[in-house]
Write a protein that holds these residues in place. Structure first.
Motif, short mmCIF file in Angstrom:
data_model
loop_
_atom_site.label_atom_id
_atom_site.label_comp_id
_atom_site.label_asym_id
_atom_site.label_seq_id
_atom_site.Cartn_x
_atom_site.Cartn_y
_atom_site.Cartn_z
N PHE A 1 -18.95 5.44 -43.00
CA PHE A 1 -18.91 5.96 -41.64
C PHE A 1 -19.87 7.13 -41.56
O PHE A 1 -19.86 8.02 -42.41
N ARG A 2 -20.73 7.12 -40.53
CA ARG A 2 -21.69 8.22 -40.37
C ARG A 2 -21.71 8.71 -38.94
O ARG A 2 -21.74 7.91 -38.01
N VAL A 3 -21.72 10.02 -38.79
CA VAL A 3 -21.99 10.62 -37.49
C VAL A 3 -22.65 11.97 -37.74
O VAL A 3 -22.17 12.75 -38.58
N GLY A 4 -23.77 12.23 -37.07
CA GLY A 4 -24.51 13.47 -37.33
C GLY A 4 -24.79 13.59 -38.81
O GLY A 4 -25.28 12.65 -39.43
N GLU A 5 -24.43 14.75 -39.39
CA GLU A 5 -24.67 14.96 -40.83
C GLU A 5 -23.51 14.51 -41.69
O GLU A 5 -23.58 14.54 -42.92
N LEU A 6 -22.41 14.15 -41.04
CA LEU A 6 -21.20 13.77 -41.78
C LEU A 6 -21.27 12.32 -42.22
O LEU A 6 -21.60 11.43 -41.42
N SER A 7 -20.97 12.08 -43.48
CA SER A 7 -20.88 10.71 -43.95
C SER A 7 -19.65 10.54 -44.84
O SER A 7 -19.34 11.40 -45.67
N VAL A 8 -18.90 9.46 -44.60
CA VAL A 8 -17.69 9.19 -45.37
C VAL A 8 -17.85 7.80 -45.98
O VAL A 8 -17.88 6.79 -45.26
N ASP A 9 -17.98 7.76 -47.31
CA ASP A 9 -18.10 6.49 -48.01
C ASP A 9 -16.71 6.02 -48.39
O ASP A 9 -16.06 6.61 -49.26
N LEU A 10 -16.25 4.94 -47.72
CA LEU A 10 -14.85 4.53 -47.86
C LEU A 10 -14.59 3.85 -49.20
O LEU A 10 -13.47 3.86 -49.70
N CYS A 11 -15.63 3.24 -49.81
CA CYS A 11 -15.45 2.61 -51.13
C CYS A 11 -15.38 3.66 -52.22
O CYS A 11 -14.50 3.66 -53.06
N ARG A 12 -16.38 4.58 -52.19
CA ARG A 12 -16.44 5.61 -53.25
C ARG A 12 -15.56 6.80 -52.96
O ARG A 12 -15.49 7.71 -53.78
N ARG A 13 -14.96 6.85 -51.79
CA ARG A 13 -14.14 8.00 -51.36
C ARG A 13 -14.95 9.29 -51.45
O ARG A 13 -14.48 10.29 -51.99
N GLU A 14 -16.19 9.22 -50.95
CA GLU A 14 -17.06 10.40 -51.00
C GLU A 14 -17.37 10.90 -49.60
O GLU A 14 -17.73 10.10 -48.73
N VAL A 15 -17.22 12.20 -49.42
CA VAL A 15 -17.53 12.81 -48.14
C VAL A 15 -18.70 13.76 -48.33
O VAL A 15 -18.68 14.59 -49.25
N THR A 16 -19.73 13.60 -47.50
CA THR A 16 -20.87 14.52 -47.61
C THR A 16 -21.27 15.04 -46.24
O THR A 16 -21.08 14.39 -45.22
N ILE A 17 -21.83 16.27 -46.28
CA ILE A 17 -22.46 16.84 -45.09
C ILE A 17 -23.91 17.04 -45.47
O ILE A 17 -24.21 17.85 -46.34
N GLY A 18 -24.81 16.28 -44.87
CA GLY A 18 -26.20 16.30 -45.31
C GLY A 18 -26.24 15.86 -46.77
O GLY A 18 -25.73 14.79 -47.11
N ASP A 19 -26.81 16.71 -47.66
CA ASP A 19 -26.87 16.37 -49.08
C ASP A 19 -25.70 16.93 -49.86
O ASP A 19 -25.56 16.69 -51.06
N GLU A 20 -24.88 17.72 -49.18
CA GLU A 20 -23.83 18.43 -49.89
C GLU A 20 -22.55 17.60 -49.96
O GLU A 20 -22.05 17.12 -48.94
N SER A 21 -22.05 17.45 -51.18
CA SER A 21 -20.80 16.72 -51.37
C SER A 21 -19.62 17.65 -51.08
O SER A 21 -19.61 18.81 -51.49
N ILE A 22 -18.63 17.13 -50.33
CA ILE A 22 -17.50 17.96 -49.91
C ILE A 22 -16.27 17.54 -50.69
O ILE A 22 -15.94 16.35 -50.71
N HIS A 23 -15.60 18.52 -51.30
CA HIS A 23 -14.36 18.17 -52.01
C HIS A 23 -13.16 18.29 -51.06
O HIS A 23 -12.90 19.35 -50.52
N LEU A 24 -12.44 17.18 -50.90
CA LEU A 24 -11.23 17.21 -50.07
C LEU A 24 -10.01 16.95 -50.94
O LEU A 24 -10.08 16.21 -51.91
N THR A 25 -8.89 17.56 -50.57
CA THR A 25 -7.62 17.25 -51.26
C THR A 25 -7.20 15.84 -50.80
O THR A 25 -7.68 15.35 -49.77
#
Ligand code: CA
Length: 233
Positions: free
Chosen positions: A136-160
């Protein structure tokens, strides 16, 4: 768009100026519009000629719009967008929890009407074909549902795990409003539907992690008195 491909929209609204405004706005954008002014006619029409989306006024002369939602939901998953008067948040919440997909607050603009409809039709198309993207992508936010990875631009975001689950529910309804009750139920379970403070706390944390300015969110919008909406465009 040819007449054959045009999405069929059923408008159930008793106020004729608003009905006409909706019909003309949608027809000028290529939609095939049918209009009725009572709940009974709406239910009958939806059965006889299944539409691709329904725009439903909650205040109808013969029956409550909520009754129309529950009748249609007995046999159909067609997107239903409710139209309600400003300040009737409680009505919107009940309508959404009864199975409506989204709402428009009167008076609304052609732009809002078209945006809500686009989202509703896109959702029903992706459910029908199961071709939902795994990223899923919108603006700079991207959520990879398979890898469970959330990024803003190039930065990986750690979520609980809870923050991620909350974001996931919003992604699965991207573009649409999700009520407090729906979010609490899907993230924390059916025993937690009144624990609004959980939601406030976790939404605050999520915003601090993914928004540039948590006080003026770009992605996670508050729908006052109703719930939250993850923007998808
Ligand atoms: Ca009305």
């Amino acid at each position: 768009m040819s007449t054959q491909d045009a999405a069929k929209i059923l408008v159930i609204e008793d106020e004729s100026p608003i009905r006409k405004f909706i019909r003309l706005s949608l027809e000028s954008h290529g939609y095939d519009v049918s209009e009725v002014s009572t709940a009974a006619a709406g239910i009958g029409h939806a059965m006889a000629e299944p539409p691709d989306a329904v725009i439903l006024d909650l205040g109808l002369p013969d029956q409550d719009g909520l009754e129309v939602i529950s009748r249609i939901r007995e046999w159909s998953r067609v997107p239903i967008i409710v139209v309600s008067a400003r300040g009737r948040e409680a009505d919107k919440v009940v309508a959404l929890d009864s199975g409506a997909d989204d709402y428009l607050t009167k008076p609304f603009s052609v732009g809002e009407l078209l945006a809500r409809l686009r989202v509703a039709l896109r959702h029903s198309a992706s459910i029908a074909t199961s071709t939902a993207d795994s990223v899923f992508r919108v603006g700079e936010l991207s959520v990879d549902l398979c890898r469970r990875e959330v990024t803003i631009g190039d930065e990986s975001i750690h979520l609980t795990p809870t923050e991620y689950r909350l974001l996931l529910v919003l992604v699965s309804h991207a573009g649409k409003v999700v009520t407090h009750r729906q979010l609490l139920k899907e993230v924390w379970g059916p025993d937690s539907v009144y624990e609004n403070q959980y939601l406030r706390v976790y939404m605050g944390q999520l915003r601090r992690k993914i928004e540039h300015d948590a006080a003026r969110p770009r992605y996670l919008k508050t729908e006052a008195g109703v719930g939250y909406r993850l923007m998808d465009e």
